[in-house]
Design an enzyme around this catalytic site. Sequence first.
Site, PDB file in Angstrom:
ATOM      1  N   ARG A  23      10.161   5.063   3.673  1.00 59.87           N
ATOM      2  CA  ARG A  23       9.969   6.347   2.998  1.00 59.87           C
ATOM      3  C   ARG A  23      10.615   7.473   3.773  1.00 59.87           C
ATOM      4  O   ARG A  23      10.593   7.522   4.990  1.00 59.87           O
ATOM      5  CB  ARG A  23       8.479   6.657   2.843  1.00 59.87           C
TER       6      ARG A  23
ATOM      7  N   ARG B 274       7.165   5.192  -4.793  1.00 60.25           N
ATOM      8  CA  ARG B 274       7.185   5.027  -3.356  1.00 60.25           C
ATOM      9  C   ARG B 274       6.700   3.646  -2.932  1.00 60.25           C
ATOM     10  O   ARG B 274       5.835   3.063  -3.587  1.00 60.25           O
ATOM     11  CB  ARG B 274       6.358   6.103  -2.656  1.00 60.25           C
TER      12      ARG B 274
ATOM     13  N   ASP C 226       2.380   4.803   0.342  1.00 62.84           N
ATOM     14  CA  ASP C 226       1.836   6.157   0.400  1.00 62.84           C
ATOM     15  C   ASP C 226       0.472   6.070   1.075  1.00 62.84           C
ATOM     16  O   ASP C 226      -0.386   5.309   0.633  1.00 62.84           O
ATOM     17  CB  ASP C 226       1.686   6.656  -1.047  1.00 62.84           C
TER      18      ASP C 226
ATOM     19  N   ASP D 138      -2.569   8.526   2.320  1.00 60.09           N
ATOM     20  CA  ASP D 138      -3.096   9.893   2.297  1.00 60.09           C
ATOM     21  C   ASP D 138      -4.477   9.956   2.930  1.00 60.09           C
ATOM     22  O   ASP D 138      -5.335   9.113   2.637  1.00 60.09           O
ATOM     23  CB  ASP D 138      -3.225  10.394   0.848  1.00 60.09           C
TER      24      ASP D 138
HETATM   25  N1  ROI Z   1      -0.546   7.390  -9.838  1.00 59.77           N
HETATM   26  C1  ROI Z   1      -1.272   6.305  -9.489  1.00 59.77           C
HETATM   27  N2  ROI Z   1      -1.841   5.562 -10.451  1.00 59.77           N
HETATM   28  N3  ROI Z   1      -1.439   5.935  -8.198  1.00 59.77           N
HETATM   29  C2  ROI Z   1      -0.903   6.648  -7.186  1.00 59.77           C
HETATM   30  O1  ROI Z   1      -1.069   6.284  -6.007  1.00 59.77           O
HETATM   31  C3  ROI Z   1      -0.144   7.801  -7.505  1.00 59.77           C
HETATM   32  N4  ROI Z   1       0.410   8.576  -6.550  1.00 59.77           N
HETATM   33  C4  ROI Z   1       1.089   9.672  -6.843  1.00 59.77           C
HETATM   34  C5  ROI Z   1       1.322  10.131  -8.253  1.00 59.77           C
HETATM   35  C6  ROI Z   1       2.805  10.181  -8.517  1.00 59.77           C
HETATM   36  C7  ROI Z   1       0.694  11.514  -8.393  1.00 59.77           C
HETATM   37  N5  ROI Z   1       0.720   9.257  -9.217  1.00 59.77           N
HETATM   38  C8  ROI Z   1       0.014   8.143  -8.868  1.00 59.77           C
HETATM   39  O2  ROI Z   1       1.564  10.404  -5.854  1.00 59.77           O
END
Ligand code: ROI
Length: 157
Positions: free
Chosen positions: A86, A97, A100, A102
């Site tokens: 990433r 991605r 991710d 968070d």
């Molecule tokens: N939608 C889902 N279902 N899961 C995610 O982890 C996720 N992450 C994001 C966005 C693009 C907002 N949508 C997502 O960052």
Amino acid sequence: MVGQIAYIALGSNLGERSETLEAALAMLDECAGISVLRVSGMVQTAPVGGPDGQGDYLNGVAEIEMSLSPMELLSVLQDIERKFGRDRLSEERWGERTCDLDILLIGDLVMDTPELTIPHPRMHQRKFVLAPLNEIAAEVVHPVFDKTVSALLADLN
Ligand code: ROI
């Protein structure tokens, strides 16, 4: 370890999603000052927001104990994301991605800086976060809304 309990959201919608999230969790657990205590099931979810045409995500949540500062934790998570290719500077916001990671909650910490907002500012709106979080932390209280995770999830449904 004497540390704080934190919750991390995991998401992937590119490549070998399940292998990626497993490997990211192993890397997290190997970091000095971090132990992964519990992990929710990984669930497939339709993309929410973002550009059209992206594939489904695999999402989950991990509970960790850590002796790091919030900014140290952020930097560890960004290092792991980078290992999966990433590059936050060049990619599209809300785009697809490989990995991710968070920060959702760190104990009952509330902070808002340009680099990092805790609790995660959109966690209470996202079923793909609250449903797996509810599996492992239903009674944990969101320190801004003063509601449990299970109450926040019920509000969404
Ligand atoms: N939608 C889902 N279902 N899961 C995610 O982890 C996720 N992450 C994001 C966005 C693009 C907002 N949508 C997502 O960052």
